[in-house]
Design an enzyme around this catalytic site. Structure first.
Site, PDB file in Angstrom:
ATOM      1  N   ARG A  47       1.010  -0.997  -0.092  1.00 11.02           N
ATOM      2  CA  ARG A  47      -0.363   0.087   0.452  1.00 11.02           C
ATOM      3  C   ARG A  47       1.336   1.029   0.279  1.00 11.02           C
ATOM      4  O   ARG A  47       2.105   0.581   0.121  1.00 11.02           O
ATOM      5  CB  ARG A  47      -0.671   0.203   1.593  1.00 11.02           C
ATOM      6  CG  ARG A  47      -0.117  -0.623   2.879  1.00 11.02           C
ATOM      7  CD  ARG A  47       0.653   0.882   3.000  1.00 11.02           C
ATOM      8  NE  ARG A  47       0.435   1.900   3.554  1.00 11.02           N
ATOM      9  CZ  ARG A  47       1.186   2.772   3.808  1.00 11.02           C
ATOM     10  NH1 ARG A  47       2.393   2.129   3.381  1.00 11.02           N
ATOM     11  NH2 ARG A  47       0.766   3.577   4.041  1.00 11.02           N
ATOM     12  N   GLY A  48       0.361   2.930  -0.249  1.00 10.98           N
ATOM     13  CA  GLY A  48       1.258   3.494  -0.530  1.00 10.98           C
ATOM     14  C   GLY A  48       0.688   3.713  -1.783  1.00 10.98           C
ATOM     15  O   GLY A  48       1.460   3.133  -2.411  1.00 10.98           O
ATOM     16  N   ARG A  90      -7.258  -0.519  -7.214  1.00  9.31           N
ATOM     17  CA  ARG A  90      -7.697   0.396  -6.253  1.00  9.31           C
ATOM     18  C   ARG A  90      -7.959   2.021  -7.038  1.00  9.31           C
ATOM     19  O   ARG A  90      -6.868   2.179  -7.805  1.00  9.31           O
ATOM     20  CB  ARG A  90      -6.804   1.043  -4.895  1.00  9.31           C
ATOM     21  CG  ARG A  90      -6.418  -0.509  -4.416  1.00  9.31           C
ATOM     22  CD  ARG A  90      -5.905   0.199  -2.404  1.00  9.31           C
ATOM     23  NE  ARG A  90      -6.222   1.169  -1.735  1.00  9.31           N
ATOM     24  CZ  ARG A  90      -5.689   1.578  -1.150  1.00  9.31           C
ATOM     25  NH1 ARG A  90      -4.740   1.046  -1.496  1.00  9.31           N
ATOM     26  NH2 ARG A  90      -6.128   2.547  -0.124  1.00  9.31           N
ATOM     27  N   GLN A 195      -2.285   2.182  10.174  1.00  6.50           N
ATOM     28  CA  GLN A 195      -1.191   2.817   9.016  1.00  6.50           C
ATOM     29  C   GLN A 195       0.000   2.963   9.716  1.00  6.50           C
ATOM     30  O   GLN A 195       0.970   3.112  10.199  1.00  6.50           O
ATOM     31  CB  GLN A 195      -1.403   2.813   8.208  1.00  6.50           C
ATOM     32  CG  GLN A 195      -2.093   2.826   6.944  1.00  6.50           C
ATOM     33  CD  GLN A 195      -3.916   2.931   6.724  1.00  6.50           C
ATOM     34  OE1 GLN A 195      -4.557   2.927   7.710  1.00  6.50           O
ATOM     35  NE2 GLN A 195      -4.198   2.743   5.616  1.00  6.50           N
ATOM     36  N   ASP A 236      -2.455  10.718  -2.354  1.00  7.95           N
ATOM     37  CA  ASP A 236      -2.409  10.017  -3.254  1.00  7.95           C
ATOM     38  C   ASP A 236      -3.093   9.898  -4.487  1.00  7.95           C
ATOM     39  O   ASP A 236      -2.809   9.467  -6.078  1.00  7.95           O
ATOM     40  CB  ASP A 236      -3.777   8.633  -3.032  1.00  7.95           C
ATOM     41  CG  ASP A 236      -3.555   7.755  -1.624  1.00  7.95           C
ATOM     42  OD1 ASP A 236      -3.417   8.082  -1.455  1.00  7.95           O
ATOM     43  OD2 ASP A 236      -2.958   6.960  -1.559  1.00  7.95           O
ATOM     44  N   ASN A 246      -5.955  12.425   0.594  1.00  6.23           N
ATOM     45  CA  ASN A 246      -4.951  11.473   0.864  1.00  6.23           C
ATOM     46  C   ASN A 246      -5.909  10.929   2.241  1.00  6.23           C
ATOM     47  O   ASN A 246      -7.134  10.536   2.039  1.00  6.23           O
ATOM     48  CB  ASN A 246      -3.865  12.415   1.569  1.00  6.23           C
ATOM     49  CG  ASN A 246      -2.482  11.659   2.631  1.00  6.23           C
ATOM     50  OD1 ASN A 246      -2.299  10.983   1.465  1.00  6.23           O
ATOM     51  ND2 ASN A 246      -2.532  11.971   3.575  1.00  6.23           N
ATOM     52  N   LYS A 247      -4.935   9.942   3.186  1.00  2.00           N
ATOM     53  CA  LYS A 247      -5.671   8.869   3.783  1.00  2.00           C
ATOM     54  C   LYS A 247      -7.062  10.242   4.248  1.00  2.00           C
ATOM     55  O   LYS A 247      -6.999  11.191   5.526  1.00  2.00           O
ATOM     56  CB  LYS A 247      -4.353   8.452   5.143  1.00  2.00           C
ATOM     57  CG  LYS A 247      -5.701   7.641   5.361  1.00  2.00           C
ATOM     58  CD  LYS A 247      -6.430   6.414   5.107  1.00  2.00           C
ATOM     59  CE  LYS A 247      -5.730   5.731   4.103  1.00  2.00           C
ATOM     60  NZ  LYS A 247      -6.724   4.813   3.712  1.00  2.00           N
TER      61      LYS A 247
HETATM   62  O1  MRU Z   1      -4.597   2.874   2.207  1.00  3.19           O
HETATM   63  P1  MRU Z   1      -2.763   3.303   2.438  1.00  3.19           P
HETATM   64  O2  MRU Z   1      -2.368   2.813   3.599  1.00  3.19           O
HETATM   65  O3  MRU Z   1      -2.654   2.981   0.580  1.00  3.19           O
HETATM   66  O4  MRU Z   1      -3.023   4.704   2.024  1.00  3.19           O
HETATM   67  C1  MRU Z   1      -1.683   5.462   2.058  1.00  3.19           C
HETATM   68  C2  MRU Z   1      -1.714   7.157   1.921  1.00  3.19           C
HETATM   69  O5  MRU Z   1      -2.488   7.424   2.150  1.00  3.19           O
HETATM   70  C3  MRU Z   1      -0.938   7.722   2.061  1.00  3.19           C
HETATM   71  O6  MRU Z   1      -0.369   8.953   2.904  1.00  3.19           O
HETATM   72  C4  MRU Z   1      -0.488   8.169   0.502  1.00  3.19           C
HETATM   73  O7  MRU Z   1      -0.688   7.098  -0.315  1.00  3.19           O
HETATM   74  C5  MRU Z   1       0.999   8.884   0.662  1.00  3.19           C
HETATM   75  S1  MRU Z   1       2.191   7.523   0.573  1.00  3.19           S
HETATM   76  C6  MRU Z   1       3.955   8.026   0.125  1.00  3.19           C
END
Ligand code: MRU
Length: 334
Positions: A47-48, A90, A195, A236, A246-247
Site C-alpha cells: 500500500r501507499g 484501487r 497505518q 494519493d 490522502n488518507k
Molecule cells: O490506504 P493506504 O495505506 O494505501 O493509504 C496511504 C496514504 O494515504 C498515504 O498517505 C499516501 O498513499 C502517500 S504514500 C507516500
C-alpha cells in the site's frame, strides 16, 4: 532499516512484504498472476501511492510472463487484460494507473514476446529506482523547512513502507535527523486501518526517530499545547488546482493546522500530480468494507451488526488549506 518491500525472486515471481502483518511479523507473500497482484494491493498487503505504482509495474511484468510462458498466442490481448486487472485494483492513488500506463507505452511499438518481456522488466525496475531517488530529493527539499527542535505531526504512513525507501512525508524527517536536527514526530494512529500505529510508529522507532503515537482525536489537543510546528502528509492524487486526496482524516488535520496557524505541507512525487483531474471533485474516493470499522482488530465486533457504516478510505483537502507541496523538483505553492 532495510526491508525489501517489492522484488523479483529467483523464479521471477513477485515477492512482497505483507504489510497487514506489521508490526508483529515480517512475512512475505509471492505473487505471480494479475489477480494475485490486484488482490494484494486491494487488501493493502502492499500500500501507499508510490509503492502500489511500483508493485503494479513489476506485477504486470510477472503476470504477463506467467501467461505467455504457458501459451504465447494472443500476447497483446493478454498484456491488456493483465494491465486492466492491476490498474483497477484501487481507484484513488493515481500512481497505480500511471505506472501501468507507462509500462504499456514502453512496449507499444514491440511485437516480439521476448522483447516485450525484457522491456517490461527493465521499465518496472526503472520506475522503482526513480521513485527511490525522487523520495530522496523530496527529503532534501523538505529538510530545508525543518528547524532544530520542531514537533512534526503526520497522518497515515507516507514513509519508506509506502515507497520503497525514504518515503514522501517521512523523507524530510529522515533527512533532518541525518543532518543532526533534534525533532519529535507525533504520529496519528489513523483509523480504521491504523497505518500510523502499525507502520509509521514502527518504521520511525526502528530508525531511531523520537516518536509519540496519538489517537486521531488527540491531534487538536497536541496542537493546542504548542507541541507541533509543522504538519507533513503524503498524497494519493493531487488535482490540477492543488486539491489533494490522502488518507481519510487528512482534511481534519488540515483544518486544525489552519486554526492553530501551523504550516501544512503535502509531500509527493510529480507522478502523484494528475493534470487530468481539474479539482478534488473529480477524484474517485475508494469506499472500503464496513467490517474494517465494525470488526477488524478485535475478537468481537466493536459495533452492532445492524449499524450502518460509512468507510471512505480517503478525503480531499482543498488547496486553500495547503501551505505548499514538497516535490522532487522543489517546494511549490498553488
Ligand atoms: O490506504 P493506504 O495505506 O494505501 O493509504 C496511504 C496514504 O494515504 C498515504 O498517505 C499516501 O498513499 C502517500 S504514500 C507516500
Amino acid at each position: 532499516m532495510n526491508l525489501n518491500l517489492v522484488q523479483f525472486d529467483e523464479r521471477e515471481q513477485l515477492r512482497v512484504l505483507d504489510q497487514t502483518q506489521l508490526p508483529n511479523r515480517e512475512e512475505y507473500v509471492t505473487l505471480s498472476t494479475a489477480d494475485e497482484v490486484a488482490d494484494a494491493i486491494r487488501r493493502l498487503k502492499v500500500r501507499g501511492a508510490p509503492l502500489i505504482g511500483i508493485c503494479g509495474a513489476m506485477g504486470l511484468y510477472v503476470a504477463f510472463r506467467t501467461l505467455v510462458e504457458k501459451d504465447a498466442s494472443d500476447a497483446a490481448s493478454k498484456l491488456q487484460s493483465c494491465a486492466h486487472i492491476i490498474a483497477n485494483a484501487r481507484p484513488t492513488a493515481v500512481n497505480l494507473a500511471w505506472a501501468v500506463n507507462r509500462m504499456l507505452a514502453r512496449v507499444a511499438q514491440l511485437s516480439d514476446v521476448g522483447s516485450i518481456l525484457s522491456a517490461l522488466k527493465a521499465e518496472s525496475l526503472l520506475i522503482q529506482q526513480e521513485e527511490e531517488s525522487t523520495c530522496e530529493a523530496i527529503g532534501r527539499n523538505g529538510n530545508t523547512l525543518i528547524a532544530d527542535g520542531m514537533g512534526i505531526l503526520t497522518h497515515c504512513n507516507a514513509g519508506l513502507l509506502a515507497t520503497g525507501r525514504y518515503g514522501t512525508a517521512l523523507a524530510p524527517i529522515y533527512a533532518a535527523r541525518q543532518s543532526g536536527k533534534n525533532i519529535h514526530v507525533y504520529a496519528d494512529e489513523t483509523r480504521p486501518l491504523l497505518q500510523g500505529a502499525r507502520l509509521t510508529a514502527y518504521e520511525l522507532t526502528r530508525n531511531g526517530v523520537p516518536t509519540t503515537l496519538i489517537c486521531d482525536n488527540m491531534a487538536a489537543s497536541v496542537m493546542s499545547q504548542g507541541k507541533v510546528q509543522m504538519v507533513l502528509v503524503g498524497c494519493d492524487r493531487v488535482a490540477a488546482n492543488g486539491d489533494t486526496a490522502n488518507k481519510i482524516g487528512t482534511l481534519g488535520v488540515a483544518i486544525l493546522a489552519r486554526h492553530y496557524g501551523i504550516p501544512f505541507y503535502v509531500c509527493g512525487p510529480r507522478s502523484t500530480f494528475d493534470p487530468h483531474c481539474a479539482t478534488g471533485q473529480d477524484i474517485v474516493i475508494e469506499q472500503r468494507n464496513p467490517e474494517e470499522i465494525r470488526s477488524a482488530w478485535y475478537a468481537e465486533p466493536m459495533a452492532p451488526q445492524e449499524c450502518d457504516i460509512y468507510n471512505p478510505s480517503f478525503d480531499v483537502t482543498p488547496h486553500e488549506l495547503i501551505t505548499g507541496y514538497i516535490r522532487e523538483d522543489g517546494i511549490i505553492t498553488m
